[in-house]
Design a protein around this motif. Structure first.
Motif, PDB file in Angstrom:
ATOM      1  N   SER A   1     -16.575 -31.263  17.709  1.00  0.00           N
ATOM      2  CA  SER A   1     -17.805 -31.422  18.479  1.00  0.00           C
ATOM      3  C   SER A   1     -17.447 -32.170  19.755  1.00  0.00           C
ATOM      4  N   PHE A   2     -17.527 -31.478  20.878  1.00  0.00           N
ATOM      5  CA  PHE A   2     -17.196 -32.068  22.167  1.00  0.00           C
ATOM      6  C   PHE A   2     -18.443 -32.693  22.770  1.00  0.00           C
ATOM      7  N   ARG A   3     -18.253 -33.851  23.422  1.00  0.00           N
ATOM      8  CA  ARG A   3     -19.336 -34.559  24.106  1.00  0.00           C
ATOM      9  C   ARG A   3     -18.891 -34.789  25.545  1.00  0.00           C
ATOM     10  N   THR A   4     -19.760 -34.456  26.485  1.00  0.00           N
ATOM     11  CA  THR A   4     -19.457 -34.654  27.899  1.00  0.00           C
ATOM     12  C   THR A   4     -20.697 -35.124  28.638  1.00  0.00           C
ATOM     13  N   ASP A   5     -20.491 -35.915  29.681  1.00  0.00           N
ATOM     14  CA  ASP A   5     -21.616 -36.299  30.532  1.00  0.00           C
ATOM     15  C   ASP A   5     -21.681 -35.399  31.775  1.00  0.00           C
ATOM     16  N   SER A   6     -20.844 -34.374  31.792  1.00  0.00           N
ATOM     17  CA  SER A   6     -20.853 -33.414  32.898  1.00  0.00           C
ATOM     18  C   SER A   6     -21.822 -32.272  32.582  1.00  0.00           C
ATOM     19  N   GLU A   7     -22.968 -32.291  33.267  1.00  0.00           N
ATOM     20  CA  GLU A   7     -23.938 -31.211  33.078  1.00  0.00           C
ATOM     21  C   GLU A   7     -23.350 -29.879  33.535  1.00  0.00           C
ATOM     22  N   LEU A   8     -22.532 -29.919  34.582  1.00  0.00           N
ATOM     23  CA  LEU A   8     -21.914 -28.706  35.116  1.00  0.00           C
ATOM     24  C   LEU A   8     -21.059 -28.016  34.059  1.00  0.00           C
ATOM     25  N   VAL A   9     -20.164 -28.759  33.423  1.00  0.00           N
ATOM     26  CA  VAL A   9     -19.276 -28.186  32.411  1.00  0.00           C
ATOM     27  C   VAL A   9     -20.074 -27.764  31.181  1.00  0.00           C
TER      28      VAL A   9
ATOM     29  N   GLU B   1     -15.116 -35.702  16.566  1.00  0.00           N
ATOM     30  CA  GLU B   1     -15.900 -35.859  17.790  1.00  0.00           C
ATOM     31  C   GLU B   1     -14.943 -36.127  18.936  1.00  0.00           C
ATOM     32  N   VAL B   2     -15.104 -35.376  20.009  1.00  0.00           N
ATOM     33  CA  VAL B   2     -14.214 -35.471  21.159  1.00  0.00           C
ATOM     34  C   VAL B   2     -15.055 -35.790  22.390  1.00  0.00           C
ATOM     35  N   TYR B   3     -14.844 -36.975  22.949  1.00  0.00           N
ATOM     36  CA  TYR B   3     -15.540 -37.408  24.156  1.00  0.00           C
ATOM     37  C   TYR B   3     -14.610 -37.180  25.337  1.00  0.00           C
ATOM     38  N   ILE B   4     -15.099 -36.492  26.358  1.00  0.00           N
ATOM     39  CA  ILE B   4     -14.251 -36.166  27.507  1.00  0.00           C
ATOM     40  C   ILE B   4     -14.917 -36.606  28.806  1.00  0.00           C
ATOM     41  N   ASP B   5     -14.072 -36.966  29.774  1.00  0.00           N
ATOM     42  CA  ASP B   5     -14.564 -37.278  31.107  1.00  0.00           C
ATOM     43  C   ASP B   5     -13.455 -37.036  32.117  1.00  0.00           C
ATOM     44  N   GLY B   6     -13.840 -36.523  33.254  1.00  0.00           N
ATOM     45  CA  GLY B   6     -12.931 -36.382  34.385  1.00  0.00           C
ATOM     46  C   GLY B   6     -13.468 -37.237  35.508  1.00  0.00           C
ATOM     47  N   ALA B   7     -12.578 -37.813  36.290  1.00  0.00           N
ATOM     48  CA  ALA B   7     -13.000 -38.674  37.395  1.00  0.00           C
ATOM     49  C   ALA B   7     -12.047 -38.511  38.574  1.00  0.00           C
ATOM     50  N   SER B   8     -12.587 -38.723  39.765  1.00  0.00           N
ATOM     51  CA  SER B   8     -11.795 -38.660  40.992  1.00  0.00           C
ATOM     52  C   SER B   8     -12.125 -39.844  41.875  1.00  0.00           C
ATOM     53  N   ALA B   9     -11.111 -40.372  42.541  1.00  0.00           N
ATOM     54  CA  ALA B   9     -11.299 -41.421  43.543  1.00  0.00           C
ATOM     55  C   ALA B   9     -11.291 -40.721  44.895  1.00  0.00           C
ATOM     56  N   GLY B  10     -12.435 -40.242  45.299  1.00  0.00           N
ATOM     57  CA  GLY B  10     -12.549 -39.385  46.472  1.00  0.00           C
ATOM     58  C   GLY B  10     -12.878 -37.994  45.965  1.00  0.00           C
TER      59      GLY B  10
ATOM     60  N   LEU C   1      -9.068 -29.748  24.567  1.00  0.00           N
ATOM     61  CA  LEU C   1      -8.967 -28.572  23.699  1.00  0.00           C
ATOM     62  C   LEU C   1      -7.525 -28.366  23.239  1.00  0.00           C
ATOM     63  N   GLU C   2      -6.582 -28.476  24.173  1.00  0.00           N
ATOM     64  CA  GLU C   2      -5.163 -28.293  23.836  1.00  0.00           C
ATOM     65  C   GLU C   2      -4.698 -29.338  22.827  1.00  0.00           C
ATOM     66  N   ILE C   3      -5.129 -30.583  22.993  1.00  0.00           N
ATOM     67  CA  ILE C   3      -4.759 -31.645  22.054  1.00  0.00           C
ATOM     68  C   ILE C   3      -5.319 -31.348  20.663  1.00  0.00           C
TER      69      ILE C   3
ATOM     70  N   THR D   1     -11.426 -19.494  26.135  1.00  0.00           N
ATOM     71  CA  THR D   1     -10.372 -18.891  25.312  1.00  0.00           C
ATOM     72  C   THR D   1      -9.835 -19.908  24.310  1.00  0.00           C
ATOM     73  N   LEU D   2      -9.574 -21.121  24.760  1.00  0.00           N
ATOM     74  CA  LEU D   2      -9.075 -22.167  23.863  1.00  0.00           C
ATOM     75  C   LEU D   2     -10.109 -22.531  22.800  1.00  0.00           C
ATOM     76  N   SER D   3     -11.384 -22.530  23.168  1.00  0.00           N
ATOM     77  CA  SER D   3     -12.423 -22.918  22.208  1.00  0.00           C
ATOM     78  C   SER D   3     -12.537 -21.942  21.040  1.00  0.00           C
ATOM     79  N   LYS D   4     -12.039 -20.735  21.207  1.00  0.00           N
ATOM     80  CA  LYS D   4     -12.087 -19.723  20.142  1.00  0.00           C
ATOM     81  C   LYS D   4     -11.086 -20.017  19.012  1.00  0.00           C
ATOM     82  N   HIS D   5     -10.179 -20.973  19.210  1.00  0.00           N
ATOM     83  CA  HIS D   5      -9.182 -21.328  18.198  1.00  0.00           C
ATOM     84  C   HIS D   5      -9.773 -22.113  17.026  1.00  0.00           C
ATOM     85  N   PHE D   6     -10.994 -22.591  17.182  1.00  0.00           N
ATOM     86  CA  PHE D   6     -11.569 -23.467  16.166  1.00  0.00           C
ATOM     87  C   PHE D   6     -12.467 -22.707  15.202  1.00  0.00           C
ATOM     88  N   GLN D   7     -12.481 -23.183  13.981  1.00  0.00           N
ATOM     89  CA  GLN D   7     -13.383 -22.623  12.985  1.00  0.00           C
ATOM     90  C   GLN D   7     -14.831 -22.832  13.439  1.00  0.00           C
TER      91      GLN D   7
END
Length: 129
Positions: A65-73, A3-12, A53-55, A96-102
């Motif tokens: 199984s990726f989990r994100t709170d970004s509806e956009l992504v 399970e992979v939980y991801i988040d991106g954030a910006s200050a501004g 994905l790269e990691i 393209t990177l996601s195609k590397h997985f079974q």
């Protein structure tokens, strides 16, 4: 399954940004807090996804199984389409990177279930020079 939980954030918006990645499963727990420089919040979400994905590829994970709170992504990955053409190259790279997985899954989760990745992303913002 990993399970992979991801988040991106910006200050501004745009502003100093960071990626938070929390990986668990099969006895594995990994935490990544990656500064991304200046970008918008949406760009940071995509970059967090790509870095995760790269990691996972580097670590040889095959079922993720990726989990994100970004509806956009999440929506962009689900439909393999973005309205804003600015994000098209980021989505293309991620797909393209996601195609590397079974097996690859992506699921939207509420922010309260993504706290660890969120904290790591905020920590990464502070690491920007």
């Amino acid at each position: 399954m990993i399970e992979v939980y991801i988040d991106g954030a910006s200050a501004g918006n745009p502003g100093p940004s960071g990626a938070g990645i929390f990986i668990k499963g099969n006895g594995v727990v990994e935490k990544y807090s990656i500064p991304l420089g200046n970008m918008s919040n949406h760009e940071a979400e995509y970059h967090a996804f790509i870095k995760a994905l790269e990691i996972c590829i580097k670590n040889g994970y095959e079922i993720v199984s990726f989990r994100t709170d970004s509806e956009l992504v999440n929506r962009a990955v689900e439909k393999e389409y973005v309205k804003n053409k600015h994000y098209a190259p980021l989505l293309e790279k991620a797909l393209t990177l996601s195609k590397h997985f079974q097996l690859f899954f992506m699921k939207w989760i509420p922010s309260r279930e993504n706290r660890q990745a969120d904290e790591l992303a905020r920590e990464a913002i502070r690491k920007n020079n």
